[in-house]
Design an enzyme around this catalytic site. Structure first.
Site: not given
Ligand code: MEV
Length: 444
Positions: A84, A281, A297, A394
């Protein structure tokens, strides 16, 4: 439908030929395509091939570096394997932010691992089984010594054995729950071997348990397996700074307003599972990429983290934040069952390189580093979310992916990257400028 028997016994070339003939319409170019990802250095390639069954080629991921991590007063350059675009950049940005504010601090809270022998016992009175269990405990410990003695020499081994009555959930279901210290190894093989030995001993010993009625002198073992949920293998990573220092030149928010919004964002993830999932995430973006780069792992780490995040009965944030007496504090508690010996750690050349770069940490140090990167990742994500929004950074990172997809030349890339230093990146905006540069459309 094409079925094959004995596929695993074919050579690598024969496997590829079979796939090409049966699933790729005999496309000969696919053979050279797959082979182009082979490593020309034969010994290394063989090593990779033998990690799994049916290897036909290598699958590459970028191996990136996040420098400037100050962790417990020591500097680290952290290896991260991830696809990513923005993850390594976000980690590095957070590392730099905290470098000037005392860095990250960590604490190993616990290091225990757990495994179970899940079994059925059909006696009427559970106390009889508990009495048998107490009498057999020394034998369980003594007769697994051949497996545990090396671990004991390293300071680990079996910590505790418990019998758990689960018959209120499932008729006749009991567990032998064992806790272990596995030192610098993740411990899965060690734990599973001990558990399988326990099950053998239990079955053998119960036959001679004269205090039990004859018809109750047997158990049916359903399975022996470690649990990847490790709520007693926890590391804490944290940062703190005066609220007044929580701003940088160019920011249009005061430290007070930023930390208030930041804590509110964390609170939302604590109380709202939809947000908690995305929030966590983001933490796992950092954790997984270090776990992968260090040959651990990541599926086990993921599974444990999410169970831990649900331990209150509702899925919640793994990080927490507060402002107290003018000090902003932000921390992450996470279960991390990591190893720095065994598994891929001594085999995979890139993993070995990652360890060298980290100064050959032991498992606890690796837990600390990994948790810090998770916290750093979450800090960067929340900082963007509550200030500029996530898409600005991003999409800037994603720009090169879009340009590569469009097969832009290096010269075109330089021009387009320069253009987007002052403009908002979106897929259509990139395509538009790309076509304009190529003279395919007129600029408006
Ligand atoms: C993107 O991979 C992860 C985010 O969505 C985490 C978040 O929203 O805190 C930017």
């Amino acid at each position: 439908m094409t079925v094959i028997k004995g596929f695993s016994k074919l050579s690598k070339e024969a496997k590829i030929e079979w796939i090409v003939a049966n699933y790729l319409n005999g496309d000969e170019q696919a053979i050279s395509f797959l082979k182009s990802y082979w490593h020309p250095d034969a010994p290394t390639q063989k090593l990779h091939d033998e990690f799994i069954e049916n290897t036909i080629t290598n699958f590459y991921l970028p191996f990136g570096i996040a420098p400037n991590f100050l962790i417990d007063n020591k500097m680290y350059c952290v290896p991260m394997a991830i696809e990513e675009s923005s993850v390594v950049a976000a980690a590095a940005k957070s590392a730099n932010f905290w470098l000037n504010r005392g860095g990250f601090r960590t604490q190993i809270i616990s290091t225990e691992k757990i495994g179970h022998v899940h079994f059925i016992w059909k006696g009427e009175n559970p106390t009889d089984l508990f009495n048998f269990f107490e009498s057999v405990k020394p034998t369980l410990i003594a007769n697994t010594n051949h497996i545990t003695k090396n671990m004991q020499q390293r300071g680990g081994g079996i910590l505790n054995l418990e019998l758990i009555n689960q018959t209120d959930k499932e008729p006749h279901y009991y567990q032998l729950k064992a806790t272990f210290e596995t030192c610098d190894s993740m411990g899965a093989n060690f734990i599973n071997s001990v558990l399988e030995e326990f099950s053998k001993i239990l079955k053998e010993e119960i036959v001679h348990a004269i205090d039990l009625k004859e018809e109750n002198r047997n158990i049916e073992v359903i399975m022996c397996i470690l649990s990847n949920y490790t709520p007693n293998c926890i590391v804490r990573a944290e940062v703190s700074a005066p609220v007044s220092e929580m701003t940088e030149s160019g920011d249009d928010m005061t430290g007070e307003y930023f930390t208030e919004k930041f804590c509110r964002a964390v609170r939302i993830a604590e109380i709202e599972p939809y947000r908690a999932t995305t929030h966590n995430k983001g933490i796992m973006n950092g954790i997984d990429s270090v776990v992968l780069a260090t040959g651990n792992d990541f599926r086990a780490v993921e599974a444990s983290a999410h169970t831990y995040a649900s331990r209150s009965g509702s899925y919640s944030s793994l990080t927490h934040a507060e402002v107290k007496d003018g000090i902003f504090r932000f921390w992450l508690d996470i279960p991390l069952a990591l190893g720095t010996v065994g598994g891929l750690t001594n085999l995979h050349p890139m993993v070995k390189f990652a360890y060298r770069m980290l100064g050959n940490p032991n498992a606890q140090e690796l837990m600390r580093i990994t948790a810090v990167v998770g916290l750093a990742q979450n800090f960067s994500a929340l900082r963007s979310l509550v200030t500029s929004g996530i898409q600005k950074g991003h999409m800037k990172m994603h720009l090169l992916n879009i340009l590569n997809q469009l097969e832009a030349t290096e010269e075109e890339k330089v021009k387009i990257v320069e253009h987007f230093k002052h403009n908002i990146v979106s897929y259509s905006a990139v395509v538009n400028i790309f076509k304009t540069i190529r003279g395919e459309v007129k600029s408006c």
